[in-house]
Design a protein around this motif. Structure first.
Motif, PDB file in Angstrom:
ATOM      1  N   ILE A  63     -17.282  33.627   8.416  1.00  0.00           N
ATOM      2  CA  ILE A  63     -17.705  32.188   8.385  1.00  0.00           C
ATOM      3  C   ILE A  63     -17.870  31.527   9.749  1.00  0.00           C
ATOM      4  O   ILE A  63     -18.868  30.724  10.154  1.00  0.00           O
ATOM      5  N   VAL A  64     -16.780  31.853  10.718  1.00  0.00           N
ATOM      6  CA  VAL A  64     -16.908  31.101  12.018  1.00  0.00           C
ATOM      7  C   VAL A  64     -18.089  31.652  12.636  1.00  0.00           C
ATOM      8  O   VAL A  64     -18.753  30.972  13.422  1.00  0.00           O
ATOM      9  N   ALA A  65     -18.355  32.739  12.506  1.00  0.00           N
ATOM     10  CA  ALA A  65     -19.644  33.641  13.296  1.00  0.00           C
ATOM     11  C   ALA A  65     -20.976  33.106  12.768  1.00  0.00           C
ATOM     12  O   ALA A  65     -21.878  32.646  13.582  1.00  0.00           O
ATOM     13  N   CYS A  66     -20.926  32.950  11.662  1.00  0.00           N
ATOM     14  CA  CYS A  66     -22.326  32.432  10.989  1.00  0.00           C
ATOM     15  C   CYS A  66     -22.716  30.738  11.088  1.00  0.00           C
ATOM     16  O   CYS A  66     -23.697  30.615  11.652  1.00  0.00           O
ATOM     17  N   ILE A  67     -21.449  30.117  11.277  1.00  0.00           N
ATOM     18  CA  ILE A  67     -21.766  28.696  11.567  1.00  0.00           C
ATOM     19  C   ILE A  67     -22.002  28.516  13.233  1.00  0.00           C
ATOM     20  O   ILE A  67     -22.928  27.745  13.722  1.00  0.00           O
ATOM     21  N   SER A  68     -21.470  29.479  14.111  1.00  0.00           N
ATOM     22  CA  SER A  68     -21.608  29.456  15.327  1.00  0.00           C
ATOM     23  C   SER A  68     -22.924  29.944  15.799  1.00  0.00           C
ATOM     24  O   SER A  68     -23.603  29.476  16.753  1.00  0.00           O
ATOM     25  N   LEU A  69     -23.491  30.794  14.832  1.00  0.00           N
ATOM     26  CA  LEU A  69     -25.072  31.232  15.193  1.00  0.00           C
ATOM     27  C   LEU A  69     -26.051  30.214  14.991  1.00  0.00           C
ATOM     28  O   LEU A  69     -26.942  30.340  15.787  1.00  0.00           O
ATOM     29  N   LEU A  88     -36.463  29.293   8.789  1.00  0.00           N
ATOM     30  CA  LEU A  88     -36.267  30.200   7.473  1.00  0.00           C
ATOM     31  C   LEU A  88     -35.026  30.969   7.805  1.00  0.00           C
ATOM     32  O   LEU A  88     -34.283  31.023   6.905  1.00  0.00           O
ATOM     33  N   PHE A  89     -34.915  31.277   8.903  1.00  0.00           N
ATOM     34  CA  PHE A  89     -33.534  32.195   9.266  1.00  0.00           C
ATOM     35  C   PHE A  89     -32.376  31.080   9.098  1.00  0.00           C
ATOM     36  O   PHE A  89     -31.472  31.291   8.632  1.00  0.00           O
ATOM     37  N   SER A  90     -32.809  29.778   9.378  1.00  0.00           N
ATOM     38  CA  SER A  90     -31.565  28.804   9.431  1.00  0.00           C
ATOM     39  C   SER A  90     -31.009  28.406   8.086  1.00  0.00           C
ATOM     40  O   SER A  90     -29.706  28.368   7.404  1.00  0.00           O
ATOM     41  N   VAL A  91     -32.115  28.282   7.189  1.00  0.00           N
ATOM     42  CA  VAL A  91     -31.904  28.209   5.645  1.00  0.00           C
ATOM     43  C   VAL A  91     -31.065  29.264   5.073  1.00  0.00           C
ATOM     44  O   VAL A  91     -30.340  29.077   4.187  1.00  0.00           O
ATOM     45  N   ALA A  92     -31.801  30.393   5.217  1.00  0.00           N
ATOM     46  CA  ALA A  92     -31.085  31.641   4.660  1.00  0.00           C
ATOM     47  C   ALA A  92     -29.521  31.968   5.350  1.00  0.00           C
ATOM     48  O   ALA A  92     -28.568  32.049   4.634  1.00  0.00           O
TER      49      ALA A  92
END
Length: 475
Positions: A63-69, A88-92
């Protein structure tokens, strides 16, 4: 000032290809802004989980990694310029981390779930023109969420549900702030579009008024031309009577050695001059009203020129000028309107004789034979007063002469050259001019040797423009 400075820093992430219009620039700016500051809101939740989840296993760090992405996406925008693909990548990514976090922290009662609605709204904001793509991304992630639940039969419990009440409040607040930012931007866009629409309506109303005004002006101009044509026609009848009777009286006076001969000559000359002016006005009015018709007939060019020379010689030599004629070989037969062509040549010769004193006027006639068609070139050169460069540009305008001093000194209405040019253009040709102030002018008529019916369809409006502007005062 603060807003301008903020936008300047934010525009560092916006590539040139995203600045093509205001709408694309606005989306790029809100994308950069939301992905710079949005992860701080997301990490408010991970911070709460960090102190609540003592184990902090792999799901927490995913979760931390996805939010930091999300922080990398403004840089991706700057260096790739692919706004839609990144959106699109951000929404996904947001959909995945929301459902992934919900699966491990609270299931269907997870504090992460408010962000699912946020992900859907962002999808339509950035990809509204491709709704099926948004629903596909959303559907795949939701299907994966329920598939994982079906396989395990339950949701993992890393933190008791009652311990998640605090983070739920934090999550709702953060999601509300994020959606509010997007809503404020959207409201600003709508307001801007409303202002543009009002401005467009004003422009449309102005254009409609201009169109109506133009139509009224065209109608008035057409009525003016018709009126002048009718009045000119009515004036010619009594003028012809004056000229005819003055000639009869002049003949009687000369036979009887009458003392009134000179007065009668003045009456006759003034009548003829007035008739020529009225004729010019009539012809110009007919052209403007689109009432002029050409009479196309074959005629022998050499005999035609001899007739023009005989008619114009007295006018050209009146100021002590030498009249030179240069005839080319093989002039042959011409199929054109002899009357209109004669009128144009006589206007040029009259001007040359009027503006030249004790000089030389030269009439040159040549025929240019080509494979497709022949051209008749008739040039009138003089050694008179010439035309200044400033006055060359306006010579062929109606009622215009070189300057005010020319009109007061030499007279004339300023219609002769404009009329001659229009007549030549009706015949498929034109008049060009070359002049040097104080040293003379050269006017050149160039018309087709044969005029056919299809060549008359274009009339004046389709006539070719002359390569050089050239003109002096009208007779």
């Amino acid at each position: 000032m603060l807003q301008a400075a903020f936008l300047h820093k934010l525009d560092w992430f916006v590539p040139p290809q995203a600045r093509v219009d205001a709408a694309t620039l606005g989306r790029a700016r809100i994308f950069a802004f939301s992905h710079v500051f949005g992860p701080f809101l997301g990490h408010a939740i991970t911070t709460y989980l960090y102190y609540t989840d003592k184990d902090r296993a792999l799901p927490f760090w995913v979760i931390v990694a996805c939010i930091s992405l999300f922080w990398t996406m403004p840089l991706g925008l700057k260096f790739t310029g692919r706004l839609q693909q990144l959106a699109l990548f951000s929404v996904a990514n947001l959909t995945f981390v929301t459902l992934y976090g919900s699966y491990y922290y609270g299931g269907v009662s997870s504090p992460f779930l408010p962000w699912l609605l946020t992900a859907l709204l962002l999808g339509f904001f950035y990809l509204g023109e491709r709704p099926l793509l948004v629903f596909s991304v959303f559907g795949v992630n939701v299907a994966g969420f329920f598939a994982a639940y079906a396989i395990n039969g339950s949701f993992p419990e890393h933190i008791p549900l009652e311990a998640l009440s605090g983070v739920g409040l934090v999550s709702v607040i953060c999601a509300t702030i994020y959606v509010a930012m997007m809503a404020l931007y959207y409201a600003d866009v709508v307001a801007s579009q409303s202002g543009l629409e009002r401005e467009a309506q004003r422009h449309r109303a102005t254009a409609e008024r201009l169109r109506k005004t133009k139509e009224e002006a065209e109608r008035a101009n057409n009525q003016k031309s018709i009126f002048l044509a009718k009045m000119s026609h009515q004036l010619r009848t009594p003028l012809n009577a004056v000229i005819g009777y003055s000639e009869m009286l002049l003949e009687d006076a000369e036979l009887n050695d009458g003392e009134q001969s000179e007065d009668l000559r003045r009456i006759n000359s003034a009548g003829k001059h007035l008739l020529s002016l009225v004729t010019d006005v009539l012809d110009m009015s007919k052209i403007e009203a689109d009432k002029t018709e050409l009479v196309i007939q074959p005629f022998e060019l050499l005999g035609f020129i001899e007739d023009v020379i005989a008619t114009s010689r007295s006018v050209v030599e009146a100021n002590g000028n030498e009249f030179l004629i240069e005839r080319g070989a093989g002039l042959g037969i011409v199929i054109s309107d002899a009357t209109r062509l004669r009128q144009a040549i006589l206007n040029l010769l009259s001007n040359a004789g009027k503006f030249t004193k004790k000089g030389r006027v030269t009439l040159q006639i040549t025929r240019e034979r080509g494979d497709a068609e022949d051209w008749i070139r008739i040039a009138v050169s003089d050694t008179g007063i010439g035309i200044s460069p400033d006055n060359l540009q306006k010579l062929f305008q109606d009622f215009n002469q070189g300057d005010a001093s020319t009109s007061s000194k030499y007279g004339g209405t300023g219609l002769g050259l404009a009329l001659s040019q229009n007549l030549c253009r009706m015949m498929g040709g034109d008049i060009s001019v070359e002049s040097e102030f104080g040293r003379g002018s050269r006017f050149t008529i160039r018309v087709p040797g044969y005029i056919e019916d299809h060549q008359l369809a274009g009339s004046t409006s389709d006539a070719p423009a002359s390569n050089t502007i050239r003109q002096s005062d009208a007779a």
